[in-house]
Design a protein around this motif. Structure first.
Motif, mmCIF file in Angstrom:
data_model
loop_
_atom_site.group_PDB
_atom_site.id
_atom_site.type_symbol
_atom_site.label_atom_id
_atom_site.label_comp_id
_atom_site.label_asym_id
_atom_site.label_seq_id
_atom_site.Cartn_x
_atom_site.Cartn_y
_atom_site.Cartn_z
ATOM 1 N N THR A 98 0.897 -1.135 0.340
ATOM 2 C CA THR A 98 -0.103 0.110 -0.148
ATOM 3 C C THR A 98 0.879 1.317 0.003
ATOM 4 O O THR A 98 1.742 1.324 0.657
ATOM 5 C CB THR A 98 -1.016 0.093 1.143
ATOM 6 O OG1 THR A 98 -1.806 1.092 1.157
ATOM 7 C CG2 THR A 98 -0.412 -0.127 2.728
ATOM 8 N N GLN A 99 0.646 2.053 -0.938
ATOM 9 C CA GLN A 99 1.534 3.385 -1.003
ATOM 10 C C GLN A 99 1.280 4.451 -0.068
ATOM 11 O O GLN A 99 -0.033 4.786 0.465
ATOM 12 C CB GLN A 99 1.105 4.116 -2.400
ATOM 13 C CG GLN A 99 1.967 5.246 -2.499
ATOM 14 C CD GLN A 99 3.334 5.112 -2.804
ATOM 15 O OE1 GLN A 99 3.777 4.260 -3.483
ATOM 16 N NE2 GLN A 99 4.009 5.945 -2.180
ATOM 17 N N VAL A 100 2.247 4.841 0.656
ATOM 18 C CA VAL A 100 2.278 5.877 1.397
ATOM 19 C C VAL A 100 2.986 7.155 1.000
ATOM 20 O O VAL A 100 4.136 6.999 0.675
ATOM 21 C CB VAL A 100 2.754 5.532 3.061
ATOM 22 C CG1 VAL A 100 2.864 6.645 3.938
ATOM 23 C CG2 VAL A 100 1.760 4.535 3.649
ATOM 24 N N THR A 101 2.496 8.291 0.794
ATOM 25 C CA THR A 101 3.053 9.411 0.259
ATOM 26 C C THR A 101 3.020 10.700 1.514
ATOM 27 O O THR A 101 1.870 11.188 1.928
ATOM 28 C CB THR A 101 2.427 9.817 -1.038
ATOM 29 O OG1 THR A 101 2.716 8.948 -1.863
ATOM 30 C CG2 THR A 101 3.360 11.176 -1.496
ATOM 31 N N VAL A 102 4.147 11.274 1.983
ATOM 32 C CA VAL A 102 4.184 12.215 2.684
ATOM 33 C C VAL A 102 4.605 13.596 2.076
ATOM 34 O O VAL A 102 5.802 13.599 1.755
ATOM 35 C CB VAL A 102 5.024 11.849 4.103
ATOM 36 C CG1 VAL A 102 4.938 13.064 5.076
ATOM 37 C CG2 VAL A 102 4.728 10.565 4.620
ATOM 38 N N SER A 103 3.899 14.495 1.987
ATOM 39 C CA SER A 103 4.337 15.617 1.169
ATOM 40 C C SER A 103 4.925 16.679 2.237
ATOM 41 O O SER A 103 4.550 16.729 3.423
ATOM 42 C CB SER A 103 3.013 16.448 0.568
ATOM 43 O OG SER A 103 2.011 16.667 1.701
ATOM 44 N N SER A 104 5.723 17.407 1.571
ATOM 45 C CA SER A 104 6.662 18.476 2.707
ATOM 46 C C SER A 104 5.933 19.717 2.856
ATOM 47 O O SER A 104 5.002 20.041 1.728
ATOM 48 C CB SER A 104 7.978 18.396 2.180
ATOM 49 O OG SER A 104 7.911 19.142 0.856
#
Length: 115
Positions: free
Chosen positions: A109-115
């Motif tokens: 499962t994709q986890v994307t954390v934006s800055s």
């Protein structure tokens, strides 16, 4: 056959939280270890956290004090509570179950954390 289904990934801002879940089904012995791994393009899959059926848990140094792994043995489910997320936590998170006869992986499962 053993099947693992992950859920809970998504897009979140820096400092946010996500909770991943992984349900295992099939021919599973209760004496098992389940864990979470993550992978980013061009790098090897790395261990994030793992937990035995007795509750003994290990967390990688990079996530210690931010992530918590837990397990519901009755439901063959493992969770990963992820707090204070950072951009470097971005990746595909895979669930794995370790059985006496071998290891099985979920689809990720994709986890994307934006800055």
């Amino acid at each position: 056959q053993v099947h693992l289904v992950e859920s809970g990934g998504g897009l979140v801002q820096t400092g946010g939280s996500l909770r991943l879940s992984c349900v295992a089904s099939g021919d599973i012995n209760r004496l098992n270890v389940m864990g979470w791994y993550r992978q980013v393009p061009g790098k090897e899959r790395e261990l994030v956290a793992r937990i035995s059926n007795s509750g003994a848990a290990y967390h990688a140094d990079s996530v210690k004090d931010r992530f918590t792994i837990s397990k519901d043995n009755a439901e063959n489910t493992v969770y990963l509570q992820m707090n204070s997320l950072k951009p470097q936590d971005t990746g595909v998170y895979y669930c794995k179950i370790e059985l006496a006869r071998g290891d099985y992986w979920g689809q990720g499962t994709q986890v994307t954390v934006s800055s």
